[in-house]
Scaffold this active site. Structure first.
Site, PDB file in Angstrom:
ATOM      1  N   SER A   1       0.705  -1.228   0.087  1.00  0.00           N
ATOM      2  CA  SER A   1      -0.022   0.021   0.070  1.00  0.00           C
ATOM      3  C   SER A   1       0.963   1.173   0.205  1.00  0.00           C
ATOM      4  O   SER A   1       2.118   1.062  -0.100  1.00  0.00           O
ATOM      5  CB  SER A   1      -0.894  -0.026   1.420  1.00  0.00           C
ATOM      6  OG  SER A   1      -0.171   0.411   2.401  1.00  0.00           O
ATOM      7  N   LYS A   2       0.459   2.318  -0.005  1.00  0.00           N
ATOM      8  CA  LYS A   2       0.949   3.426   0.076  1.00  0.00           C
ATOM      9  C   LYS A   2       1.983   3.753   1.123  1.00  0.00           C
ATOM     10  O   LYS A   2       2.928   4.405   1.124  1.00  0.00           O
ATOM     11  CB  LYS A   2      -0.006   4.828  -0.020  1.00  0.00           C
ATOM     12  CG  LYS A   2      -0.910   4.928  -1.135  1.00  0.00           C
ATOM     13  CD  LYS A   2      -1.134   6.369  -1.112  1.00  0.00           C
ATOM     14  CE  LYS A   2      -2.257   6.572  -2.397  1.00  0.00           C
ATOM     15  NZ  LYS A   2      -3.702   6.360  -2.231  1.00  0.00           N
ATOM     16  N   ARG A   3       1.698   3.135   2.050  1.00  0.00           N
ATOM     17  CA  ARG A   3       3.001   3.156   3.268  1.00  0.00           C
ATOM     18  C   ARG A   3       4.161   2.711   2.915  1.00  0.00           C
ATOM     19  O   ARG A   3       5.121   3.147   3.355  1.00  0.00           O
ATOM     20  CB  ARG A   3       2.280   2.252   4.404  1.00  0.00           C
ATOM     21  CG  ARG A   3       1.298   2.723   5.368  1.00  0.00           C
ATOM     22  CD  ARG A   3       0.782   1.627   6.476  1.00  0.00           C
ATOM     23  NE  ARG A   3       0.324   0.259   5.901  1.00  0.00           N
ATOM     24  CZ  ARG A   3       0.936  -0.720   6.039  1.00  0.00           C
ATOM     25  NH1 ARG A   3       2.021  -0.874   6.676  1.00  0.00           N
ATOM     26  NH2 ARG A   3       0.360  -1.789   5.324  1.00  0.00           N
ATOM     27  N   HIS A   4       3.967   1.874   1.686  1.00  0.00           N
ATOM     28  CA  HIS A   4       5.605   1.242   1.405  1.00  0.00           C
ATOM     29  C   HIS A   4       6.079   2.128   0.420  1.00  0.00           C
ATOM     30  O   HIS A   4       7.195   1.733  -0.222  1.00  0.00           O
ATOM     31  CB  HIS A   4       5.095  -0.064   0.557  1.00  0.00           C
ATOM     32  CG  HIS A   4       4.623  -1.214   1.651  1.00  0.00           C
ATOM     33  ND1 HIS A   4       3.415  -1.538   1.785  1.00  0.00           N
ATOM     34  CD2 HIS A   4       5.227  -1.910   2.496  1.00  0.00           C
ATOM     35  CE1 HIS A   4       3.212  -2.464   2.814  1.00  0.00           C
ATOM     36  NE2 HIS A   4       4.404  -2.842   3.080  1.00  0.00           N
ATOM     37  N   GLY A   5       5.616   3.273   0.272  1.00  0.00           N
ATOM     38  CA  GLY A   5       6.259   4.095  -0.723  1.00  0.00           C
ATOM     39  C   GLY A   5       5.434   4.302  -2.163  1.00  0.00           C
ATOM     40  O   GLY A   5       4.293   4.025  -2.182  1.00  0.00           O
TER      41      GLY A   5
END
Ligand code: GLU
Length: 512
Positions: free
Chosen positions: A264-268
């Site tokens: 997800s976006k948390r991973h960049g």
């Protein structure tokens, strides 16, 4: 409405679709689904269809649709039918197909496969709560299923709000299907709910329209993320209600981040365009994403689109979730950079040069226009191609190239890195080394070529009785601005005699 009747789709030419909802960017997971569908179609001489599932008015935007289309094209995934190219089964935007969904509802009514439900949201919520409290919740209680047809019609005619629900055959039994990736998959009959196909406001639900479209578009294989696995039994019931043949299903395991959590976006960066902007090649991203759950032979990691389309098979898709490994993607990209050759490199670098306004003789402080950049590259092609060997083994992405080569485009405004100055210039012997360098390079008889420059400078350490490293690091900092630039002598040739001497002069002035 001509939905093909209960004949097996097996044996028919392959027709697959990628059906994104334009509620955001095309991200890594969606791109992989698109790649597998495309490769499967190409491998089997079939058709790859793009259908935009834009029925959610709050979250779908034309910008997202445009962005998804751009990303697919950038990756080189051409579709045979869909937006911008048309096709015999269009339109390919679901918001343009509402008439079709109304016709399909008519067909379902004629087949006695649906019924109107007049239960209010409040009633439904109260019943659900009570059932949950009694630990007996198994979906809608089918309250309206037994309303006589004429009474139901009278209530509809009187304008009473209603949804349309699927009349799941009570004798249906478990839904069992052979997923081409997950194998035999069973959903118990007790879980089958008379779910809603059309909402009170007349808008159709996803599980309904996806089947109408897949049936009408003659889709033979549904290849999609396994987040849709639990929708599949519902959809099978809709196909059966429509009297349409079932496609085959192949569900793809999720892509996880390095931490084992769903990507997800948390991973960049997760959108395709973010990778494009970071200087990744479409061929490299396609190559790497193809490997997230599929393998050619368990060994080969680098292959082109032709190898993928020539060898793709669903039987080589893994059920295990794939881990997205940023470092491996960078490695794949670096491999493409290493292999691409100077001519292709210059073409690929051109947009970056334009964006920065950089030219061979220009100054970093006053950027050139894109037209001037293009003209400069055309006029000095060999010079630009000579940049390639400097970075081919060093850069992982195109975006890294210009920062690495900034000293070649700095004109007379080269900024020296302070740390490098302290470490390599403000040391004993550096001034002498630079003075000798200046002498050697100022000699007009010296041909301005890498080998000759190197030969002229190689003797300086011996003459001065100091270590070669000290001499060459001083020269490097004076001319390239820091200690870690690409190969020195090649760089000097590219910078040119006049500019090189000016930079040595400036460094000497700094030291005196
Ligand atoms: N529109 C759905 C999504 O973006 C895909 C539906 C499907 O492939 O069946 O998740």
């Amino acid at each position: 409405m001509t939905i093909p009747n209960d004949t097996a789709a097996a044996g028919a030419p392959v027709r697959v679709r990628f059906a994104p909802s334009p509620t955001g960017n095309l991200h890594i997971g969606g791109a992989r689904t698109a790649i597998y569908n495309w490769a499967f179609a190409r491998r089997n001489g079939g058709s790859f269809i793009l259908r935009i599932e834009d029925t959610d008015p709050e979250r779908s935007t034309p910008e997202n649709t445009a962005q998804i289309i751009r990303s697919l094209r950038w990756l080189g995934l051409e579709w045979d039918e869909g937006p911008e190219v048309g096709g015999a089964y269009g339109p390919y935007l679901q918001t343009e197909r509402f008439g079709t969904y109304r016709e399909a509802l008519e067909r379902l009514r004629q087949r006695d496969a649906v019924y109107p439900c007049f239960c209010t949201p409040e009633t439904l919520a109260a019943k659900r709560e009570a059932a949950l409290a009694a630990k007996s919740y198994a979906g809608y209680d089918r309250n309206c299923r037994t309303i006589p047809a004429d009474e139901a019609q009278a209530r509809i005619d009187a304008g009473e709000p209603h949804t349309w629900r699927l009349k799941v055959p009570l004798e249906r039994g478990d839904v069992v299907f052979d997923d081409l990736v997950f194998g035999t998959t069973t959903f118990p009959a007790t879980q089958l709910d008379d779910f809603i196909l059309v909402r009170t406001d007349g808008t159709p639900t996803y599980n309904y329209v996806v089947c109408v479209d897949d049936a009408l578009m003659g889709i033979t294989h549904v290849i999609r993320g396994d987040d849709h696995l639990s929708n599949t039994p519902k959809q099978i019931l809709v196909y059966e209600a429509l009297g349409a043949p079932l496609p085959q299903f192949a569900h793809l395991s999720m892509i996880l981040g390095a931490d084992g959590k769903r990507l997800s976006k948390r991973h960049g960066a997760t959108s395709v365009e973010a990778y494009r902007d970071e200087g990744y090649f479409p061929e490299a991203l396609l190559n790497y994403l193809a490997l997230l759950g599929w393998s050619l032979d368990g060994e080969t990691t680098l292959f082109g689109a032709d190898v993928l389309t020539g060898n793709f098979s669903l039987s080589r898709i893994s059920r295990n979730p794939a881990i997205f490994d940023e470092a491996k993607l960078a490695w794949v990209n670096a491999s493409y950079l290493k292999e691409m050759g100077a001519a292709a490199f210059v073409d690929a670098l051109l947009p970056y040069l334009k964006r920065e306004g950089l030219t061979r003789e220009g100054s970093a402080a006053t950027p050139a226009s894109p037209e001037e950049v293009a003209a400069d590259v055309a006029a000095n092609r060999p010079w630009y191609e000579a940049l390639y060997p400097l970075i081919a083994e060093r850069a992982k992405t195109l975006a890294e190239v210009l920062p690495m080569l900034a000293y070649l485009f700095a004109g007379d405004e080269l900024v020296l890195d302070e740390k490098s100055v302290e470490k390599c210039l403000r040391v004993e012997g550096a001034d002498e080394a630079l003075a000798r360098t200046q002498n050697a390079l100022a000699d007009e008889r010296l041909p301005w070529e890498t080998e000759a420059i190197e030969a002229a400078l190689r003797s300086i350490p011996t003459e001065l009785g100091i270590k070669p490293k000290l001499v060459f690091q001083a020269v490097r900092v004076a001319i390239c601005g820091n200690m870690v630039s690409p190969p020195l002598f090649e760089s000097l040739e590219l910078i040119g005699r006049t500019r090189t001497l000016a930079r040595v002069e400036r460094a000497l002035a700094l030291l005196s």
